[in-house]
Enzyme design. Sequence first.
Site, PDB file in Angstrom:
ATOM      1  N   ASN A  15      29.271  23.172 -86.016  1.00 17.50           N
ATOM      2  CA  ASN A  15      29.717  22.645 -84.657  1.00 17.50           C
ATOM      3  C   ASN A  15      31.136  22.574 -84.677  1.00 17.50           C
ATOM      4  O   ASN A  15      32.091  23.076 -85.560  1.00 17.50           O
ATOM      5  CB  ASN A  15      29.376  21.184 -84.332  1.00 17.50           C
ATOM      6  CG  ASN A  15      29.808  20.386 -85.412  1.00 17.50           C
ATOM      7  OD1 ASN A  15      30.966  20.118 -85.684  1.00 17.50           O
ATOM      8  ND2 ASN A  15      28.724  19.743 -86.290  1.00 17.50           N
ATOM      9  N   ASP A  37      22.620  18.168 -87.056  1.00 19.63           N
ATOM     10  CA  ASP A  37      21.302  17.691 -86.724  1.00 19.63           C
ATOM     11  C   ASP A  37      20.080  18.524 -87.159  1.00 19.63           C
ATOM     12  O   ASP A  37      19.072  17.606 -87.389  1.00 19.63           O
ATOM     13  CB  ASP A  37      21.007  16.853 -85.360  1.00 19.63           C
ATOM     14  CG  ASP A  37      22.148  15.792 -85.224  1.00 19.63           C
ATOM     15  OD1 ASP A  37      22.202  14.869 -86.142  1.00 19.63           O
ATOM     16  OD2 ASP A  37      22.550  15.775 -84.293  1.00 19.63           O
ATOM     17  N   LYS A  91      20.682  39.254 -95.548  1.00 19.24           N
ATOM     18  CA  LYS A  91      21.059  39.429 -94.043  1.00 19.24           C
ATOM     19  C   LYS A  91      19.779  39.740 -93.091  1.00 19.24           C
ATOM     20  O   LYS A  91      19.166  40.761 -93.437  1.00 19.24           O
ATOM     21  CB  LYS A  91      22.350  40.452 -93.853  1.00 19.24           C
ATOM     22  CG  LYS A  91      22.572  40.389 -92.552  1.00 19.24           C
ATOM     23  CD  LYS A  91      23.757  41.533 -92.339  1.00 19.24           C
ATOM     24  CE  LYS A  91      23.942  41.702 -91.012  1.00 19.24           C
ATOM     25  NZ  LYS A  91      25.262  42.816 -90.878  1.00 19.24           N
ATOM     26  N   PHE A 118      30.311   6.967 -85.961  1.00 18.44           N
ATOM     27  CA  PHE A 118      30.716   7.711 -84.767  1.00 18.44           C
ATOM     28  C   PHE A 118      29.575   7.801 -83.820  1.00 18.44           C
ATOM     29  O   PHE A 118      28.597   8.051 -84.562  1.00 18.44           O
ATOM     30  CB  PHE A 118      31.756   8.779 -84.980  1.00 18.44           C
ATOM     31  CG  PHE A 118      32.965   8.637 -85.286  1.00 18.44           C
ATOM     32  CD1 PHE A 118      33.256   8.128 -86.430  1.00 18.44           C
ATOM     33  CD2 PHE A 118      34.274   8.558 -84.261  1.00 18.44           C
ATOM     34  CE1 PHE A 118      34.694   7.699 -86.781  1.00 18.44           C
ATOM     35  CE2 PHE A 118      35.432   8.323 -84.660  1.00 18.44           C
ATOM     36  CZ  PHE A 118      35.713   8.002 -85.744  1.00 18.44           C
ATOM     37  N   LYS A 131      22.401   3.831 -81.599  1.00 15.60           N
ATOM     38  CA  LYS A 131      22.883   4.296 -83.223  1.00 15.60           C
ATOM     39  C   LYS A 131      23.096   3.315 -83.953  1.00 15.60           C
ATOM     40  O   LYS A 131      22.805   3.116 -85.058  1.00 15.60           O
ATOM     41  CB  LYS A 131      23.822   5.364 -82.919  1.00 15.60           C
ATOM     42  CG  LYS A 131      23.445   6.938 -82.511  1.00 15.60           C
ATOM     43  CD  LYS A 131      24.353   7.810 -82.340  1.00 15.60           C
ATOM     44  CE  LYS A 131      23.815   9.176 -81.835  1.00 15.60           C
ATOM     45  NZ  LYS A 131      24.644  10.007 -81.490  1.00 15.60           N
ATOM     46  N   LYS A 183      20.666   3.044 -86.803  1.00 12.89           N
ATOM     47  CA  LYS A 183      21.476   3.443 -88.249  1.00 12.89           C
ATOM     48  C   LYS A 183      21.778   2.351 -89.142  1.00 12.89           C
ATOM     49  O   LYS A 183      22.349   2.346 -90.123  1.00 12.89           O
ATOM     50  CB  LYS A 183      22.742   4.431 -87.970  1.00 12.89           C
ATOM     51  CG  LYS A 183      22.379   5.982 -87.494  1.00 12.89           C
ATOM     52  CD  LYS A 183      23.303   6.677 -87.031  1.00 12.89           C
ATOM     53  CE  LYS A 183      23.037   7.902 -86.263  1.00 12.89           C
ATOM     54  NZ  LYS A 183      22.948   9.196 -87.020  1.00 12.89           N
TER      55      LYS A 183
HETATM   56  O1  PMT Z   1      36.879  16.519 -86.187  1.00  8.97           O
HETATM   57  P1  PMT Z   1      37.515  16.317 -84.901  1.00  8.97           P
HETATM   58  O2  PMT Z   1      37.822  17.673 -84.045  1.00  8.97           O
HETATM   59  O3  PMT Z   1      38.792  15.686 -84.767  1.00  8.97           O
HETATM   60  O4  PMT Z   1      36.596  15.757 -83.686  1.00  8.97           O
HETATM   61  C1  PMT Z   1      36.153  14.250 -84.007  1.00  8.97           C
HETATM   62  C2  PMT Z   1      34.741  13.890 -83.860  1.00  8.97           C
HETATM   63  C3  PMT Z   1      34.175  14.376 -82.212  1.00  8.97           C
HETATM   64  C4  PMT Z   1      33.782  14.960 -84.659  1.00  8.97           C
HETATM   65  C5  PMT Z   1      34.552  12.308 -84.280  1.00  8.97           C
HETATM   66  O5  PMT Z   1      35.395  11.646 -83.423  1.00  8.97           O
HETATM   67  C6  PMT Z   1      33.010  12.162 -84.081  1.00  8.97           C
HETATM   68  O6  PMT Z   1      32.603  11.665 -83.134  1.00  8.97           O
HETATM   69  N1  PMT Z   1      32.443  12.289 -85.171  1.00  8.97           N
HETATM   70  C7  PMT Z   1      30.793  12.106 -85.271  1.00  8.97           C
HETATM   71  C8  PMT Z   1      30.196  13.398 -84.852  1.00  8.97           C
HETATM   72  C9  PMT Z   1      28.615  13.080 -84.743  1.00  8.97           C
HETATM   73  O7  PMT Z   1      27.993  13.682 -85.717  1.00  8.97           O
HETATM   74  O8  PMT Z   1      28.290  12.162 -84.022  1.00  8.97           O
HETATM   75  P2  PMT Z   1      26.568  11.865 -83.933  1.00  8.97           P
HETATM   76  O9  PMT Z   1      26.590  11.092 -82.725  1.00  8.97           O
HETATM   77  O10 PMT Z   1      25.863  13.265 -83.580  1.00  8.97           O
HETATM   78  O11 PMT Z   1      26.198  11.023 -85.168  1.00  8.97           O
HETATM   79  C10 PMT Z   1      26.434   9.655 -85.141  1.00  8.97           C
HETATM   80  C11 PMT Z   1      26.783   9.205 -86.547  1.00  8.97           C
HETATM   81  O12 PMT Z   1      26.042   9.648 -87.426  1.00  8.97           O
HETATM   82  C12 PMT Z   1      28.019   9.729 -86.960  1.00  8.97           C
HETATM   83  O13 PMT Z   1      29.020   8.951 -87.674  1.00  8.97           O
HETATM   84  C13 PMT Z   1      27.751  11.116 -88.082  1.00  8.97           C
HETATM   85  O14 PMT Z   1      28.641  11.140 -88.837  1.00  8.97           O
HETATM   86  C14 PMT Z   1      26.358  10.518 -88.573  1.00  8.97           C
HETATM   87  N2  PMT Z   1      25.552  11.566 -88.765  1.00  8.97           N
HETATM   88  C15 PMT Z   1      25.070  12.324 -87.703  1.00  8.97           C
HETATM   89  C16 PMT Z   1      23.967  13.110 -88.207  1.00  8.97           C
HETATM   90  C17 PMT Z   1      23.180  13.549 -89.321  1.00  8.97           C
HETATM   91  N3  PMT Z   1      22.403  14.138 -89.629  1.00  8.97           N
HETATM   92  N4  PMT Z   1      23.636  12.511 -90.108  1.00  8.97           N
HETATM   93  C18 PMT Z   1      24.673  11.574 -89.873  1.00  8.97           C
HETATM   94  O15 PMT Z   1      25.086  10.753 -90.754  1.00  8.97           O
END
Ligand code: PMT
Length: 390
Positions: free
Chosen positions: A207, A276, A286, A320, A334, A338
Amino acid sequence: MIDGKNILLGVTGGIASYKVVDLCSRLVKEGANLKIIMTKAATKFVSPLTFETMGRCKVYTDIFEGHHDHVYHVDLAKWADLFLIAPLSANTLAKITYGIADNFLTACLLAYDKDLIVAPAMNSNMYTNVATQKNLLTLVNRGVKIIEPSEGLLACNVIGPGRMEEPENIVKYIEDYFTEKDLLNKKVIVTAGPTIEPIDYVRYITNHSSGKMGYHIANEAKKRGAEVILISGPVEPFKISGIKKVDIKTNLDLQKEIDKEFTDSDALIMAAAPTDYKVKDVADKKIKKSGQNLSLDLIENIDILKYISSKKDKQIVIGFAAETENLIKNAQKKLNEKKVDYIIANNLKMEGAGFNVDTNIASLVSKDGVEHLEKMTKKELANKILDLIK
Ligand code: PMT
């Protein structure tokens, strides 16, 4: 922070004084109130007018000037929160060591009783000379903070130690000096950047995360005295120092690295953007074009935050939420699913928020409610987030 601080800048005679013009400009941009003292020798290299213009302040050069209503070298010593001398010449260093007060700068310094930071710059032989080294040691023993010069090609055409530290790093040093160490003895794990999941031997899913948000959190936590473990996905290099950094690629790597550090940590801040979904069967070669459409079988990836929160003991866990719709509703979901203490919700579609920009617009979501924050720099937001674990 530097904003609003009174910094008295002493400039001595050396070619590095031209770099201090840039230093002045950077300090003004950070919000410092400057006053500048130049020695006579310094004015031979750069004119006081240049410093007056860049520092937006008065430049003092003559100790005998206008004493009818003020004793300026004493007034300035009282006014300053910090005295910084850059560049510090071998000559002024020797004078400071012996308490000589034969010009505005050295007299002011004798009247000054707070912290002094110096950035020496001189020819390599002058720097390594036993007299200079002894003088520097005397200053260290008096508690003066020395920004060591680096090695490189000097103006005298010699390669060696004696080059004044770059203005950008001097500003960082001063910022660090003024930052309250309120996270001392805290171990903080910060994750940053994307993860990548392979499709075949050459391709992968990822991403747009640049790592900016996570790296700012790591840097600010370090400045505030924390022991920082930064676990980073593949991003463009950022400048960090004094931070343990571990590079990872996949969600599994990220999970394993957090696991290693989590038990004795005080906080985990998950700014990373893990993928995700991952490909069910990764080809170890390949995948060739076949003239047909290709479907990939994607399976849900490990949710690291959910996994690690189940092991939570004393730790504060902050996640986040990166959303494109229903920001707060999804963030609250979340928070509950979580089982984290806070969710920092950001809407990726808002201008000045989300991926790969220097600002963010966030809402702090917890069981106690929602706090909407104004648009701010990622560095400022990093400090708001760190306030939550303070
Ligand atoms: O890196 P930058 O360009 O500065 O951008 C910042 C950002 C947008 C990446 C940052 O501000 C942000 O939002 N980070 C979280 C991105 C994310 O994966 O969001 P989510 O809503 O999909 O996931 C929720 C939380 O679960 C997040 O804390 C993530 O780290 C965590 N997660 C998500 C997916 C996964 N499989 N495992 C996780 O632990």
